[in-house]
Enzyme design. Structure first.
Site, PDB file in Angstrom:
ATOM      1  N   HIS A 243       7.251 -27.065   0.645  1.00 30.77           N
ATOM      2  CA  HIS A 243       6.508 -28.141  -0.022  1.00 30.77           C
ATOM      3  C   HIS A 243       5.399 -27.585  -0.900  1.00 30.77           C
ATOM      4  O   HIS A 243       4.446 -28.289  -1.232  1.00 30.77           O
ATOM      5  CB  HIS A 243       5.937 -29.098   1.035  1.00 30.77           C
ATOM      6  CG  HIS A 243       7.015 -29.718   1.868  1.00 30.77           C
ATOM      7  ND1 HIS A 243       7.580 -30.932   1.573  1.00 30.77           N
ATOM      8  CD2 HIS A 243       7.681 -29.251   2.960  1.00 30.77           C
ATOM      9  CE1 HIS A 243       8.531 -31.206   2.467  1.00 30.77           C
ATOM     10  NE2 HIS A 243       8.609 -30.204   3.313  1.00 30.77           N
TER      11      HIS A 243
ATOM     12  N   LYS B 111     -13.390   1.779  -3.056  1.00 32.36           N
ATOM     13  CA  LYS B 111     -14.342   2.186  -2.012  1.00 32.36           C
ATOM     14  C   LYS B 111     -15.478   2.997  -2.626  1.00 32.36           C
ATOM     15  O   LYS B 111     -16.650   2.768  -2.347  1.00 32.36           O
ATOM     16  CB  LYS B 111     -13.635   3.054  -0.969  1.00 32.36           C
ATOM     17  CG  LYS B 111     -12.974   2.287   0.142  1.00 32.36           C
ATOM     18  CD  LYS B 111     -12.609   3.244   1.271  1.00 32.36           C
ATOM     19  CE  LYS B 111     -11.612   2.614   2.225  1.00 32.36           C
ATOM     20  NZ  LYS B 111     -11.023   3.548   3.160  1.00 32.36           N
TER      21      LYS B 111
ATOM     22  N   GLU C 217       0.829  -1.202   0.000  1.00 33.98           N
ATOM     23  CA  GLU C 217       0.000   0.000   0.000  1.00 33.98           C
ATOM     24  C   GLU C 217       0.867   1.257   0.000  1.00 33.98           C
ATOM     25  O   GLU C 217       0.479   2.290  -0.515  1.00 33.98           O
ATOM     26  CB  GLU C 217      -0.922  -0.024   1.234  1.00 33.98           C
ATOM     27  CG  GLU C 217      -2.333   0.426   0.917  1.00 33.98           C
ATOM     28  CD  GLU C 217      -3.316   0.161   2.048  1.00 33.98           C
ATOM     29  OE1 GLU C 217      -4.237  -0.632   1.822  1.00 33.98           O
ATOM     30  OE2 GLU C 217      -3.177   0.733   3.139  1.00 33.98           O
TER      31      GLU C 217
HETATM   32  O1  PA5 Z   1      -3.233   1.486   5.964  1.00 34.41           O
HETATM   33  C1  PA5 Z   1      -4.309   2.022   5.771  1.00 34.41           C
HETATM   34  O2  PA5 Z   1      -4.445   3.264   5.770  1.00 34.41           O
HETATM   35  C2  PA5 Z   1      -5.567   1.202   5.526  1.00 34.41           C
HETATM   36  O3  PA5 Z   1      -5.271  -0.146   5.441  1.00 34.41           O
HETATM   37  C3  PA5 Z   1      -6.549   1.414   6.658  1.00 34.41           C
HETATM   38  O4  PA5 Z   1      -5.955   1.046   7.867  1.00 34.41           O
HETATM   39  C4  PA5 Z   1      -7.810   0.597   6.431  1.00 34.41           C
HETATM   40  O5  PA5 Z   1      -8.409   0.977   5.218  1.00 34.41           O
HETATM   41  C5  PA5 Z   1      -8.790   0.816   7.561  1.00 34.41           C
HETATM   42  O6  PA5 Z   1      -9.063   2.171   7.705  1.00 34.41           O
HETATM   43  P1  PA5 Z   1      -9.672   2.762   9.016  1.00 34.41           P
HETATM   44  O7  PA5 Z   1      -8.691   2.559  10.108  1.00 34.41           O
HETATM   45  O8  PA5 Z   1      -9.898   4.194   8.705  1.00 34.41           O
HETATM   46  O9  PA5 Z   1     -10.929   2.027   9.270  1.00 34.41           O
END
Ligand code: PA5
Length: 470
Positions: free
Chosen positions: A323, A437, A294
């Site tokens: 394996h 989203k 990410e």
């Molecule tokens: O790393 C990130 O920003 C995302 O993975 C968020 O943690 C994830 O989308 C969850 O978001 P939130 O904590 O706002 O619910």
């Protein structure tokens, strides 16, 4: 015992693999200026913008005491502790619990467990919540709702389900069973927390989801299941101290970033497989995958130039995946770096008894331990990769404990921040996640004007052809 984790990169280098498949000292030297600039940029922004997480080992004394106090109450009061969260609000708590608690923690009798049974519900598979309700008793459960944005559909849908069930079964006082971990002002959860008087911990500014393990996101669940959160933070600080140099040969996270940069950008190693040889570290690979993917998977550089950056992280487990995946790692495309995590001292020793003397291939195992066997297999795999000229490196953990785990996580976070600098991308946003989203909300008929564009884009998509559906 030496408690510092180490990074052994011998098998990344041309000295071992030859210059066609390994990184030469000249390649490293050519990167020193960029590496120093990356280290300076990260250091200069410490605590600012999205680099707030760098200060977490130092600025939480008060909050840590409060977490310990609440955690002591949770441990004394509840039989079940359920985290509702996803992505960066779940992967750290899962990884740390798996690393530091008993491998069959929930199956232990309460007298042998340092805290309540522990569950992290990080999906909305329709069968999942029903399954959870089958194994917990609502009046004996503390729910920890973690969401920085306070608006994540998955988490908030779980919130609705859980609070309705609590109200129905527990009635008045239901709100005492909820801990909220969220932003101090943004989002819906903070409003709900104030309205209902939930115990609340804040996710500090400048701490994104995937960099949040050392703030209440990770510390609250860890403390509630008996983990020494001060030791974790001390480990993070110890690693931070090793990241002060702009000389990559004195800064392990910087060296890691440079090696992965050369491997992926200059030598086509577009995949990095995180391969811990320890069940306890199995979900550290998941946590790393989110952090690396990410943060670094981006389509635009900071100056606006289009790009397609990012080395794809993959997860595997030693010895299990010998394996399963190893054939590909040894003989498939030259597109991977394999990162072993080796544990020097396991917390248990399992002796293999003598027996089956008539079968030489079995009898030779008698008298050994699983400790020697797993390390021999790791070394065997490392050797096979070396013979096949596959880049690999090893993170050595003297032992898996809260202190070394804090080091490991901070090391990977720092390496990610440096890598973002080297790639000249923003490692702290995630616009690619937003598209999906927005599309989801549009599909669900959310009429908010901010989803109009997504709705229009989606209706403009060509119709599916029946001929392609078999
Ligand atoms: O790393 C990130 O920003 C995302 O993975 C968020 O943690 C994830 O989308 C969850 O978001 P939130 O904590 O706002 O619910």
């Amino acid at each position: 015992m030496e408690q510092n984790i180490r990074l052994d990169v011998n098998h990344m280098m041309a000295d071992m693999l030859g210059s066609e498949h390994g990184i030469t000292k000249e390649q490293l030297a050519a990167m020193q200026e960029a590496a120093a600039a990356a280290q300076h940029a990260v250091e200069a922004n410490r605590g600012k913008g999205w680099l707030g997480w760098m200060e977490l080992p130092y600025n939480q004394e008060e909050i840590v005491s409060k977490i310990e106090e609440v955690a002591a109450h949770v441990r004394a009061t509840y039989e079940y502790f359920v985290v509702l969260g996803i992505g960066g609000s779940a992967l750290g708590p899962i990884a740390v619990h798996q690393a530091l608690n008993h491998l069959h923690y929930n199956e232990l009798p309460a007298s042998k467990r340092p805290g309540p049974k522990f569950y992290v519900e990080d999906n909305i598979d329709p069968e999942r919540m029903a399954a959870l309700f089958d194994v917990i008793e609502l009046p004996k459960t503390c729910f920890c709702i973690i969401t920085k944005s306070g608006a994540t559909a998955e988490t908030m849908s779980q919130y609705l389900i859980v609070t309705e069930a609590l109200k129905a079964e527990v009635g008045e006082g239901w709100a005492k069973q909820i801990i909220a971990v969220t932003d101090h002002e943004k989002g819906n959860l903070i409003k709900l927390a104030k309205e209902n008087g939930f115990e609340t911990f804040f996710i500090p500014d400048g701490v994104g989801g995937r960099f949040s393990e050392m703030c209440p996101v990770g510390l609250v669940p860890a403390a509630c299941c008996g983990i020494d959160i001060r030791a974790m933070l001390a480990g993070a600080a110890a690693m931070d101290a090793r990241c002060k140099s702009d000389d990559m040969m004195k800064n392990p996270a910087l060296l890691e970033a440079v090696l992965q940069y050369i491997a992926s950008e200059q030598m086509g190693r577009n995949v990095q497989v995180m391969l811990p040889y320890a069940d306890s570290l199995k979900y550290m690979a998941d946590w790393f995958c989110q952090l690396w993917a990410e943060s670094l998977g981006k389509n635009v550089k900071r100056d606006g130039t289009p790009c397609h950056a990012g080395q794809t992280p993959a997860k595997a487990l030693g010895v299990t995946d010998q394996h399963s995946q190893l054939q590909l790692y040894n003989e498939g495309p030259f597109d991977k770096v394999i990162t072993f995590i080796k544990v020097e001292n396991f917390r248990s020793e399992t002796k293999i008894p003598k027996g089956c003397e008539e079968f030489k291939d079995v009898a030779f195992l008698g008298g050994m331990t699983h400790n020697t066997l797993i390390e021999a297999e790791r070394q065997g795999t490392e050797y096979a990769l070396y013979v096949n000229k596959r880049m690999n490196q090893t993170i050595v953990m003297p032992e898996v404990n809260a202190y070394t785990l804090g080091q490991l996580m901070f090391f990977l976070e720092m390496a990610t921040a440096y890598e973002g600098e080297l790639l000249n991308i923003d490692a702290f946003n995630q616009p690619g996640v937003e598209t999906s989203k927005r599309a989801t909300y549009a599909i669900l008929g959310n009429t908010d004007a901010k989803y109009d564009a997504a709705r229009q884009e989606m209706t403009g998509r060509p119709a599916f052809k029946a001929e392609y559906i078999l």
